[in-house]
Design an enzyme around this catalytic site. Structure first.
Site, PDB file in Angstrom:
ATOM      1  N   CYS A 165      -1.508   4.343   5.104  1.00 11.36           N
ATOM      2  CA  CYS A 165      -1.197   3.474   4.127  1.00 11.36           C
ATOM      3  C   CYS A 165       0.154   4.652   3.016  1.00 11.36           C
ATOM      4  CB  CYS A 165      -1.780   2.882   3.502  1.00 11.36           C
ATOM      5  SG  CYS A 165      -2.778   1.773   4.507  1.00 11.36           S
ATOM      6  N   HIS A 305      -0.347   1.079  -6.454  1.00 10.43           N
ATOM      7  CA  HIS A 305      -0.870   1.086  -4.853  1.00 10.43           C
ATOM      8  C   HIS A 305      -1.611  -0.535  -4.745  1.00 10.43           C
ATOM      9  CE1 HIS A 305      -2.229   1.985  -0.878  1.00 10.43           C
ATOM     10  NE2 HIS A 305      -3.153   1.967  -1.117  1.00 10.43           N
ATOM     11  N   GLU A 316      -8.516   3.464  -9.155  1.00  9.87           N
ATOM     12  CA  GLU A 316      -6.452   3.760  -9.652  1.00  9.87           C
ATOM     13  C   GLU A 316      -5.837   3.313 -11.056  1.00  9.87           C
ATOM     14  OE1 GLU A 316      -2.242   2.891  -8.111  1.00  9.87           O
ATOM     15  OE2 GLU A 316      -3.445   1.625  -6.931  1.00  9.87           O
ATOM     16  N   LYS A 337       2.171  -5.657  -3.928  1.00  7.63           N
ATOM     17  CA  LYS A 337       1.246  -5.738  -3.086  1.00  7.63           C
ATOM     18  C   LYS A 337       0.795  -7.236  -3.297  1.00  7.63           C
ATOM     19  CE  LYS A 337      -0.755  -1.648  -1.018  1.00  7.63           C
ATOM     20  NZ  LYS A 337       0.187  -1.063  -2.355  1.00  7.63           N
ATOM     21  N   HIS A 342      -0.285  -5.842   2.065  1.00  8.06           N
ATOM     22  CA  HIS A 342      -0.369  -4.560   2.346  1.00  8.06           C
ATOM     23  C   HIS A 342       0.561  -4.509   3.335  1.00  8.06           C
ATOM     24  CE1 HIS A 342      -1.870  -0.546   1.842  1.00  8.06           C
ATOM     25  NE2 HIS A 342      -1.894   0.024   2.095  1.00  8.06           N
ATOM     26  N   PHE A 403      -6.111   5.544   3.807  1.00  3.56           N
ATOM     27  CA  PHE A 403      -7.443   5.911   4.571  1.00  3.56           C
ATOM     28  C   PHE A 403      -7.264   7.615   4.831  1.00  3.56           C
ATOM     29  CE2 PHE A 403      -8.273   1.538   6.184  1.00  3.56           C
ATOM     30  CZ  PHE A 403      -8.989   1.414   5.643  1.00  3.56           C
TER      31      PHE A 403
END
Length: 417
Positions: A165, A305, A316, A337, A342, A403
């Site tokens: 991502c 994010h 975060e 998002k 996403h 990831f």
């Protein structure tokens, strides 16, 4: 060596909120959710039945049918958005030397739909291999950038970054670095993803990564809300034209903003879970600020994010507070998002466009779908819940994480000459 300055001179977008930059921004500014029930396959037996799909998209509105059939949906998206960005940049393709103009693209998964469809057709058959001659080229992640370079005759650096991502943020960072070093005067960069399909939805559900709020999909993406239950899968693309400052000035280009700093780091912790204290994010933010020669107090807005997962959102926020300390309370923070879902490898690109448009309009897009405070998140932080906020934005940061523990941050600054 004197590093060259890098500016953004063109934007393109194809998103669940709109099929061009202006429609995308209008959706963001008005807090519109792009989530709805999935239309691209039968979800009867799937636990999650909704996503943020690109709507009213017909590739034949943008290219010949024969051309469209040779391309996976993610590559079609790339073609459309790069075309918008190049036109927006005002570059005269007949007057420039194309041999050093590059295309650096990002996609986390590439042509998964093509791979799945061809493999399923083979499995249903009698074992005779009847694969499309375009199967491999539709599937491979690098093909989007390759096709863009072929379409325009761009002969400079050309490759695709794959970091889950964080992919399109890494593409943007590489493009920025190439121009800084004088390797290219202009690079088209961005990212695309088109994974609203059976294996992606099924795989993410099995990982317990997706929201299963089928009764109310539009409110399912809930970053920082106490009752968030996973992310909403999205699809789409965005493109940016990055240009060396003097090259842009020489042709009288409009300049959206300057890129002044970037950071990359690894959590070095877990395949899918973030470090619980956000250590990798702390590093990437500190390195981006150092690269930009900025203090935390110089930053006005962070497009986080913020995927709406229980662990990721907390990590975060902890990292932001560790880096910004008391200055964190003067920031606006938001997760777009909550509206787009996403986009996986395409997330960084569309969120870069969101950050730049926020700066253009001095308007922070909201984090929608906030209903219940999470006691683990400091209530004094301004997470721009539910309604956009007017604010002078001179410096914005865009965060993306993937990831594998990949972290990438980009800092945009208002261009003042």
């Amino acid at each position: 060596m004197q590093l060259k300055r890098v500016v953004v001179t063109g934007l393109g977008a194809l998103t669940p909120l709109g099929n061009n930059v202006q429609d995308y921004w209008t959706g963001l500014a008005n807090g519109v959710s792009g989530a709805d029930m999935i239309t691209q396959f039968d979800t009867t037996k799937f636990k999650t039945k909704f996503a943020c799909e690109v709507k009213n998209f017909n590739p034949e509105d943008f290219m010949e049918r024969k051309e469209a059939r040779k391309m996976d949906r993610f590559a079609q998206f790339a073609s459309v958005t790069t075309d918008e960005a190049i036109k927006d940049s005002g570059i005269d393709l007949e007057k420039i030397n194309k041999t050093k103009i590059g295309v650096i693209w990002g996609s986390g998964i590439g042509g998964l739909t093509s791979f799945f469809n061809e493999s399923a057709d083979y499995a249903r058959g009698d074992g005779t291999p009847r694969f499309s001659p375009f199967f491999i080229t539709k599937m491979i992640s690098d093909i989007a950038g390759g096709l863009v370079s072929i379409k325009y005759g761009f002969g400079g650096p050309n490759y695709t970054t794959v970091s889950a991502c964080a992919s399109s943020n890494n593409a943007l960072i590489d493009a920025y670095t190439m121009i800084q070093l004088g390797k290219s005067p202009m690079i088209v960069t961005g990212g695309s993803e088109a994974c609203v399909n059976e294996p992606a939805v099924g795989g993410f559900v099995t990982m317990k990564a997706l929201s299963e709020r089928n009764d109310d999909p539009k409110s399912a993406s809930r970053p920082f809300d106490k009752n968030r239950d996973g992310f909403v899968l999205g699809e789409g693309s965005a493109a940016l034209v990055l240009e060396e400052l003097e090259h842009a000035k020489a042709r009288g280009a409009k300049i959206y903003c300057e890129i002044v700093g970037t950071g990359m780091s690894a959590d070095a912790y877990h395949m899918t879970a973030p470090h619980p204290e956000g250590l990798g994010v702390i590093n990437v933010l500190n390195w981006a600020l150092e690269d930009a020669n900025l203090k935390p107090s110089d930053v006005d807005y962070i497009n986080v994010h913020g995927t709406s997962t229980p662990l990721g959102d907390i990590a975060e926020i902890k990292a932001i507070q560790a880096v910004f300390k008391e200055d964190a309370y003067g920031l606006n923070i938001s997760s777009t998002k909550s509206m787009t879902g996403h986009l996986l490898g395409g997330a960084g690109a569309i969120e870069a466009v969101a950050s730049i448009m926020a700066m253009q309009h001095n308007l922070v897009p909201p984090t929608i779908n906030h209903f219940t405070d999470d006691e683990n998140i400091d209530s004094k932080l301004n997470l721009t819940f539910n309604v956009a906020q007017q604010k002078q934005i001179d410096v914005a940061i865009s965060n993306t994480f993937g990831f594998g523990g990949h972290n990438a941050s980009v800092i945009f600054k208002r261009y003042n000459g």
